[in-house]
Design a protein around this motif. Structure first.
Motif, PDB file in Angstrom:
ATOM      1  N   GLU A 226       0.805  -1.423  -2.277  1.00 14.71           N
ATOM      2  CA  GLU A 226       0.305  -0.993  -3.579  1.00 14.71           C
ATOM      3  C   GLU A 226       0.446   0.511  -3.770  1.00 14.71           C
ATOM      4  O   GLU A 226       0.940   0.987  -4.792  1.00 14.71           O
ATOM      5  CB  GLU A 226      -1.162  -1.399  -3.733  1.00 14.71           C
ATOM      6  CG  GLU A 226      -1.862  -0.836  -4.959  1.00 14.71           C
ATOM      7  CD  GLU A 226      -1.408  -1.457  -6.256  1.00 14.71           C
ATOM      8  OE1 GLU A 226      -1.825  -0.973  -7.325  1.00 14.71           O
ATOM      9  OE2 GLU A 226      -0.617  -2.420  -6.218  1.00 14.71           O
TER      10      GLU A 226
ATOM     11  N   TRP B 128     -10.259   1.023  -4.306  1.00 15.62           N
ATOM     12  CA  TRP B 128     -10.656   2.166  -3.493  1.00 15.62           C
ATOM     13  C   TRP B 128     -10.168   3.474  -4.112  1.00 15.62           C
ATOM     14  O   TRP B 128     -10.871   4.486  -4.115  1.00 15.62           O
ATOM     15  CB  TRP B 128     -10.113   2.003  -2.077  1.00 15.62           C
ATOM     16  CG  TRP B 128     -10.859   2.758  -1.016  1.00 15.62           C
ATOM     17  CD1 TRP B 128     -11.471   3.975  -1.142  1.00 15.62           C
ATOM     18  CD2 TRP B 128     -11.067   2.350   0.349  1.00 15.62           C
ATOM     19  NE1 TRP B 128     -12.047   4.345   0.048  1.00 15.62           N
ATOM     20  CE2 TRP B 128     -11.817   3.380   0.968  1.00 15.62           C
ATOM     21  CE3 TRP B 128     -10.681   1.247   1.086  1.00 15.62           C
ATOM     22  CZ2 TRP B 128     -12.187   3.309   2.324  1.00 15.62           C
ATOM     23  CZ3 TRP B 128     -11.054   1.177   2.421  1.00 15.62           C
ATOM     24  CH2 TRP B 128     -11.799   2.198   3.031  1.00 15.62           C
TER      25      TRP B 128
ATOM     26  N   GLY C  84      -4.064  -5.761  -8.332  1.00 17.68           N
ATOM     27  CA  GLY C  84      -3.032  -4.984  -7.662  1.00 17.68           C
ATOM     28  C   GLY C  84      -1.936  -4.657  -8.653  1.00 17.68           C
ATOM     29  O   GLY C  84      -1.025  -5.440  -8.861  1.00 17.68           O
TER      30      GLY C  84
ATOM     31  N   GLY D 155      -4.972  -7.403  -1.031  1.00 20.21           N
ATOM     32  CA  GLY D 155      -4.945  -6.089  -0.403  1.00 20.21           C
ATOM     33  C   GLY D 155      -4.538  -5.005  -1.382  1.00 20.21           C
ATOM     34  O   GLY D 155      -5.076  -3.885  -1.359  1.00 20.21           O
ATOM     35  N   ALA D 156      -3.603  -5.327  -2.259  1.00 25.06           N
ATOM     36  CA  ALA D 156      -3.207  -4.369  -3.292  1.00 25.06           C
ATOM     37  C   ALA D 156      -4.368  -4.078  -4.239  1.00 25.06           C
ATOM     38  O   ALA D 156      -4.607  -2.933  -4.624  1.00 25.06           O
ATOM     39  CB  ALA D 156      -2.006  -4.912  -4.072  1.00 25.06           C
TER      40      ALA D 156
ATOM     41  N   SER E 159      -3.974  -5.462   4.745  1.00 25.48           N
ATOM     42  CA  SER E 159      -3.546  -4.089   4.985  1.00 25.48           C
ATOM     43  C   SER E 159      -2.129  -3.853   4.478  1.00 25.48           C
ATOM     44  O   SER E 159      -1.821  -2.798   3.916  1.00 25.48           O
ATOM     45  CB  SER E 159      -3.637  -3.764   6.479  1.00 25.48           C
ATOM     46  OG  SER E 159      -4.968  -3.815   6.936  1.00 25.48           O
TER      47      SER E 159
ATOM     48  N   ALA F 260      -2.311  -3.370   0.770  1.00 30.47           N
ATOM     49  CA  ALA F 260      -2.840  -2.055   0.404  1.00 30.47           C
ATOM     50  C   ALA F 260      -1.763  -0.981   0.536  1.00 30.47           C
ATOM     51  O   ALA F 260      -1.606  -0.122  -0.345  1.00 30.47           O
ATOM     52  CB  ALA F 260      -4.043  -1.722   1.280  1.00 30.47           C
ATOM     53  N   TYR F 261      -1.019  -1.041   1.634  1.00 34.03           N
ATOM     54  CA  TYR F 261       0.073  -0.078   1.835  1.00 34.03           C
ATOM     55  C   TYR F 261       1.127  -0.228   0.742  1.00 34.03           C
ATOM     56  O   TYR F 261       1.595   0.755   0.156  1.00 34.03           O
ATOM     57  CB  TYR F 261       0.698  -0.293   3.212  1.00 34.03           C
ATOM     58  CG  TYR F 261       1.940   0.519   3.469  1.00 34.03           C
ATOM     59  CD1 TYR F 261       1.863   1.837   3.867  1.00 34.03           C
ATOM     60  CD2 TYR F 261       3.213  -0.043   3.298  1.00 34.03           C
ATOM     61  CE1 TYR F 261       3.000   2.595   4.099  1.00 34.03           C
ATOM     62  CE2 TYR F 261       4.361   0.699   3.519  1.00 34.03           C
ATOM     63  CZ  TYR F 261       4.255   2.016   3.933  1.00 34.03           C
ATOM     64  OH  TYR F 261       5.393   2.763   4.146  1.00 34.03           O
TER      65      TYR F 261
ATOM     66  N   MET G 245      -7.522  -4.319  -3.476  1.00 32.19           N
ATOM     67  CA  MET G 245      -8.483  -3.532  -2.717  1.00 32.19           C
ATOM     68  C   MET G 245      -8.113  -2.048  -2.736  1.00 32.19           C
ATOM     69  O   MET G 245      -8.966  -1.178  -2.939  1.00 32.19           O
ATOM     70  CB  MET G 245      -8.559  -4.055  -1.283  1.00 32.19           C
ATOM     71  CG  MET G 245      -9.564  -3.335  -0.396  1.00 32.19           C
ATOM     72  SD  MET G 245      -8.823  -1.948   0.497  1.00 32.19           S
ATOM     73  CE  MET G 245      -7.863  -2.835   1.722  1.00 32.19           C
ATOM     74  N   ALA G 246      -6.825  -1.744  -2.535  1.00 30.48           N
ATOM     75  CA  ALA G 246      -6.377  -0.353  -2.593  1.00 30.48           C
ATOM     76  C   ALA G 246      -6.584   0.226  -3.987  1.00 30.48           C
ATOM     77  O   ALA G 246      -7.008   1.385  -4.140  1.00 30.48           O
ATOM     78  CB  ALA G 246      -4.905  -0.265  -2.188  1.00 30.48           C
TER      79      ALA G 246
END
Length: 376
Positions: free
Chosen positions: A68, A312, A167, A305-306, A62, A65-66, A308-309
């Motif tokens: 990124e 998405w 990412g 996570g990056a 998470s 993701a934030y 994944m973002a």
């Protein structure tokens, strides 16, 4: 995320990055336009989930993701990440000592924040990504738990989304270190049935695990007003779609930890798992993102996570929606079985339904910027 503007914070950031000289900030409190800026990505230990071992990895994903999305927004305004240093955050529950972050980064550093990485930004020409478009896409990127259209997704779209991802922002800041994240789309009926079978058999663990469900339930809000006042969490409408008042009342009682503690003895958690499995089976596709290594480093996890973002956002731009099915990744035995059944090329860390939405789902509430980005 901490923005290092104070002398102590900037000195600590440059030291972690192996730099020797720190130019003083301007009178406004931060660097001039032609000087470097430093951001510290951190894990808020007061808000992290801890009831399952897998949550430690999920929290770092998470964070990535934030980071990124934030770094891409900065890049669109001309601030490019060109250097990064990853550090292992202190585990949840561990007391902070003399080398704690609030001592290293100064008095304004939130005591509960555990640093994950330090990023140096340099002002260059603005990135080609449009900031307005990125903002609109990021706002549209949220979980849709409703039914999806049964029609197959355009193979050309899936091919574009299948590109190995790393990412963009974080890995551009780490030259020479690029452990790509593998993207695997699950579109064949037989393979989707395999995923649905695992969800049906094991998807109730989150509900029947008392500590895990109590922790999850703590983020379910009684109303939209309650969620807005708290700044986070999910309403029943965001979890199940529009519900009539009697149905809302019944679900609120059924999902309460005390009720779930009793209902699990009559198999209610298995009923909920079968309902989720039916959604997986009827979706036109699922997607799995995988690390190359079974035991990924802190760098690989955050950059996963990056990635994944990044995926998405790309899927959102293509008109697709996602609904993560995390429960089959939160237990090693189930995750291992998933990887074997689908022949995945590494350790799966993100699995989600994928398709075109039939109905719109409202986004969940997010914390105000003042609580997620601090000047330190």
């Amino acid at each position: 995320m901490g923005w290092a503007i104070g002398a102590a914070a900037r000195h600590a950031a440059t030291a972690l990055l192996g730099e020797n000289v720190v130019r003083p900030p301007t009178e406004s409190g931060h660097a001039a336009l032609d000087e470097d800026e430093y951001l510290v990505l951190a894990l808020d230990r007061e808000r992290q989930l801890t009831s399952l071992p897998a949550h430690a990895l999920e929290m770092l994903i998470s964070c990535g993701a934030y980071g990124e999305i934030l770094l891409r927004a900065l890049a669109a305004q001309g601030w490019k990440a060109d250097r990064v240093r990853f550090v292992n955050p202190a585990p949840a529950g561990q007391a902070l000592g003399d080398d704690s972050a609030d001592r290293i980064f100064g008095d304004r550093w939130p005591h509960a924040w555990a640093p994950v990485c330090v990023v140096r930004l340099r002002h260059v020409h603005a990135d080609s990504e449009d900031l307005v478009e990125l903002r609109e896409t990021a706002r549209a990127r949220h979980t849709n738990r409703g039914p999806y259209r049964p029609e197959s997704i355009d193979p050309a779209v899936l091919t574009e989304l299948s590109t190995p991802r790393s990412g963009l922002s974080l890995f551009q800041a780490a030259p020479g270190r690029d452990p790509k994240v593998t993207v695997r789309h699950v579109v064949a009926d037989a393979e989707r049935a395999e995923v649905a079978d695992l969800v049906s058999r094991h998807g109730g663990r989150d509900f029947s695990h008392l500590l895990a469900w109590q922790e999850t339930h703590s983020f379910i809000r009684r109303s939209e007003a309650d969620a807005e006042a708290r700044g986070d969490g999910f309403t029943l409408g965001q979890l199940f779609g529009p519900l009539a008042p009697p149905r809302q009342y019944g679900m609120r009682i059924a999902l309460a930890p005390a009720t779930m503690r009793l209902l699990r003895h009559v198999g209610y958690h298995r009923v909920l798992a079968r309902q989720l499995a039916a959604m997986v089976r009827s979706s036109p596709a699922a997607v799995a993102l995988c690390f190359a290594d079974e035991a990924p480093s802190i760098e690989s996890i955050v950059c996963g996570g990056a990635a994944m973002a990044d995926y998405w956002l790309a899927a959102t731009r293509a008109g697709l929606v996602l609904h993560p099915v995390s429960v089959i990744l939160q237990h090693d035995d189930v995750r291992d079985e998933l990887e074997k059944r689908l022949g995945l090329p590494g350790r799966a860390f993100f699995v989600s339904r994928l398709g075109c939405a039939l109905t719109a789902f409202p986004p969940s509430h997010r914390l105000a910027t003042s609580r997620t980005l601090r000047l330190v």
